[in-house]
Design a protein around this motif. Structure first.
Motif, PDB file in Angstrom:
ATOM      1  N   HIS A   1       0.808  -1.216   0.000  1.00 25.46           N
ATOM      2  CA  HIS A   1       0.000   0.000   0.000  1.00 25.46           C
ATOM      3  C   HIS A   1       0.854   1.285   0.000  1.00 25.46           C
ATOM      4  O   HIS A   1       0.504   2.265  -0.668  1.00 25.46           O
ATOM      5  CB  HIS A   1      -0.920  -0.048   1.219  1.00 25.46           C
TER       6      HIS A   1
ATOM      7  N   HIS B   1       1.169   4.672  -2.378  1.00 25.64           N
ATOM      8  CA  HIS B   1       1.150   6.093  -2.002  1.00 25.64           C
ATOM      9  C   HIS B   1       2.351   6.836  -2.595  1.00 25.64           C
ATOM     10  O   HIS B   1       2.219   7.952  -3.090  1.00 25.64           O
ATOM     11  CB  HIS B   1       1.140   6.249  -0.487  1.00 25.64           C
TER      12      HIS B   1
ATOM     13  N   ASP C   1      -6.545   7.165  -0.268  1.00 23.51           N
ATOM     14  CA  ASP C   1      -6.461   5.845  -0.875  1.00 23.51           C
ATOM     15  C   ASP C   1      -7.192   5.778  -2.211  1.00 23.51           C
ATOM     16  O   ASP C   1      -8.344   6.192  -2.325  1.00 23.51           O
ATOM     17  CB  ASP C   1      -7.037   4.785   0.072  1.00 23.51           C
TER      18      ASP C   1
HETATM   19 ZN   LIG Z   1      -3.386   4.773   2.558  1.00 20.99          ZN
END
Ligand SMILES: [Zn+2]
Lengths: 330, 202
Positions: free
Chosen positions: A111, A115, A298
């Motif tokens: 993840h 980013h 996100d």
């Molecule tokens: Zn995140």
């Protein structure tokens, strides 16, 4: 090369299609924020249920928006962790079906790598590159010498920045999600309280926000008990000044030590105006990049971009045993 | 020549992964494997294996039947997500069936009770009767306190807590339900979340 990104690590169900790690053809994000609002934070079981509910429609909207067909996709990139395990598993299962149905390679993405790579959408990464990753779950300084190579040089020893923001916001009774509200109010207040800057003078790149958070909460409690008049905006400004002072100082020092050519800020807190302003004002000799606001929080476009670079740098595709991992290391 | 029916069955709501492939109503292959808490890893490779053995591509499946619980929340979500995606991507009909009905189908008794543990003395429960190989639900899926339920209900011929589903029997029954809008398919959890329950109490 068309990469389909799938992200479901927390409370956003997202599917994106990105061409050549750069051009976003679609980035559909189904947010559950209004559902979790009532609970003052993300409820994992509810988040998982919502992901199942929305998943196929998000895929459908994304492929239609992109104007291509599933058979045109060259790679499926899916967030495998870290995050909420029940949430991760929905995205991973759905991504595997797409991969199997159309015989497309699938690759698992961290993840945070996502980013970081959100920055590549509107900028080009230049190496060596220093990434300040700030979100509800992370506060890290990561050094990259080349594409898809990450070296963690510092991180928080307790709370993540976003976490501290949310807790302070809760004490100040600000509506959920509190982080952006603190930032907004901080713009109107003054740093009256001069809160401590934790680990400000440590020679390493570690962060700590738990003590600062407690300090803010205690002072608020004391002032309230004594019925003293105070402005929430000044509270927010004082807290934000302390946080951003530490973040900027350490980022600046690390950039100097590692002689980086670029600094990128990544994660949900990269949307914070106070941080954006201060880092741009105080670091003028090295280019600093932020993703635009829609790519800070996100989203699956960032996962698709990371997938493109992970694959391109020679990392092998995964097989159908790929699993969600709530504690995955970068 | 008529196009043959190729039905894929998926149930992941219990400790077992159950996959079955039926061609023109005949089960040509299946997986029934205990792999507690590891369904996320197991299901797709097992599905791949099952399809390859039958030399059928996932795209060629003409219908999906999915166990929608009740059972393990995390487990059932995996199977339902997979079924939902196959149905959506290939635009093929998806039918749901109770995981308890799948369990019960493994028994040949006349009066069957199917049970899945729900902790703290509770169990997801359903009762069925069968005559001439046709199964019917007599008590539909409920969450009960086992002790209380057993005191107040007739004891069945057999209580089933584990068993490989008999899909041909399920196909003969009226226990499957056609999903009208694939995007609305969700598991049957039988319970609201703890957070929602607690909110109600305040
Ligand atoms: Zn995140």
């Amino acid at each position: 090369m068309y990469v389909m990104g799938v992200e479901s690590s927390c409370d956003e169900t997202s599917v994106a299609i990105v061409k050549d790690g750069k051009t976003v053809l679609a980035n559909v994000v189904l947010s559950q924020i209004d559902i979790h609002k009532e609970y003052g934070g993300v409820v994992p079981e509810i988040a998982s249920r919502e992901h199942v509910k929305g998943i196929s429609l998000v895929f459908d909207q994304s492929i239609k928006k992109a104007g291509i067909q599933y058979k045109d996709i060259d790679l499926v990139a899916v967030t495998e962790g870290p995050g909420l395990i029940g949430s991760l598993l929905v995205g991973v299962a759905a991504a595997k079906v797409v991969a199997m149905n159309y015989d497309i390679p699938i690759i698992g993405i961290h993840h945070i790598a996502g980013h970081i790579y959100a920055n590549n959408i509107e900028h080009d990464l230049v190496f060596p590159c220093l990434a300040l990753v700030v979100s509800g779950g992370h506060t890290e300084l990561i050094l990259m010498d080349k594409h898809y190579q990450f070296k963690k040089i510092g991180e928080t020893v307790d709370d993540a920045v976003g976490e501290a923001y949310d807790k302070v916001a809760r004490v100040l009774d600000l509506p959920y999600p509190g982080g952006p509200m603190v930032d907004k109010l901080a713009q109107q207040g003054k740093d009256l309280y001069h809160f401590p800057r934790p680990l400000f003078d440590s020679k390493d790149y570690q962060f700590s926000f738990s003590g600062l958070k407690s300090h803010v909460i205690n002072l608020h409690h004391n002032l309230s008990q004594r019925h003293e008049v105070f402005e929430l905006a000044d509270f927010c400004a004082s807290f934000q000044e302390a946080v951003t002072d530490v973040l900027v100082k350490k980022t600046k020092a690390a950039a100097k030590e590692y002689q980086v050519k670029q600094i990128i800020v990544a994660g949900g807190v990269a949307a914070n105006k106070g941080l954006r302003g201060k880092i741009s004002r105080e670091i003028t000799d090295i280019p600093v990049c932020f993703p635009s606001l829609g790519y800070c929080t996100d989203n699956a476009a960032m996962i698709a971009v990371a997938g493109f670079f992970k694959y391109k740098t020679g990392n092998k595709a995964d097989d159908y045993t790929i699993n969600g991992n709530s504690r995955l290391e970068l | 020549m008529l196009k043959s029916s190729k039905i894929l069955v998926i149930d992941t709501a219990t400790d077992y992964v159950f996959l079955s492939l039926l061609i023109d109503g005949i089960e040509v292959g299946y997986t029934y494997q205990n792999d507690v808490r590891n369904h996320a890893v197991t299901v797709m490779p097992k599905l791949d294996e099952l399809l390859k053995k039958a030399q059928i591509a996932l795209k060629e499946i003409t219908e999906v039947i999915v166990g929608i619980g009740p059972g393990s929340y995390t487990g059932v979500r995996i199977g339902v997500t997979i079924a939902k995606m196959i149905g959506y991507l290939n635009n093929v009909p998806v039918k749901t069936v109770s995981t308890l009905a799948l369990l019960a189908s493994s028994s040949s008794a006349a009066k069957i009770m199917a049970r899945i543990d729900a902790r703290r003395g509770n169990a997801f429960t359903a009762c069925y009767s069968q005559e001439n190989g046709i199964m019917k639900a007599t008590i539909s899926d409920i969450l009960v306190n086992v002790e209380q339920f057993d005191q107040t209900h007739e004891i069945p011929d057999e209580i089933v807590i584990i068993g490989k589903p008999d899909m041909e029997k399920i196909l003969r029954s009226k226990l499957t339900v056609f999903v009208k809008n694939i995007h609305e398919l969700v598991p049957n959890y039988l319970q609201v979340t703890e957070a929602e329950r607690n909110k109600g109490k305040i």
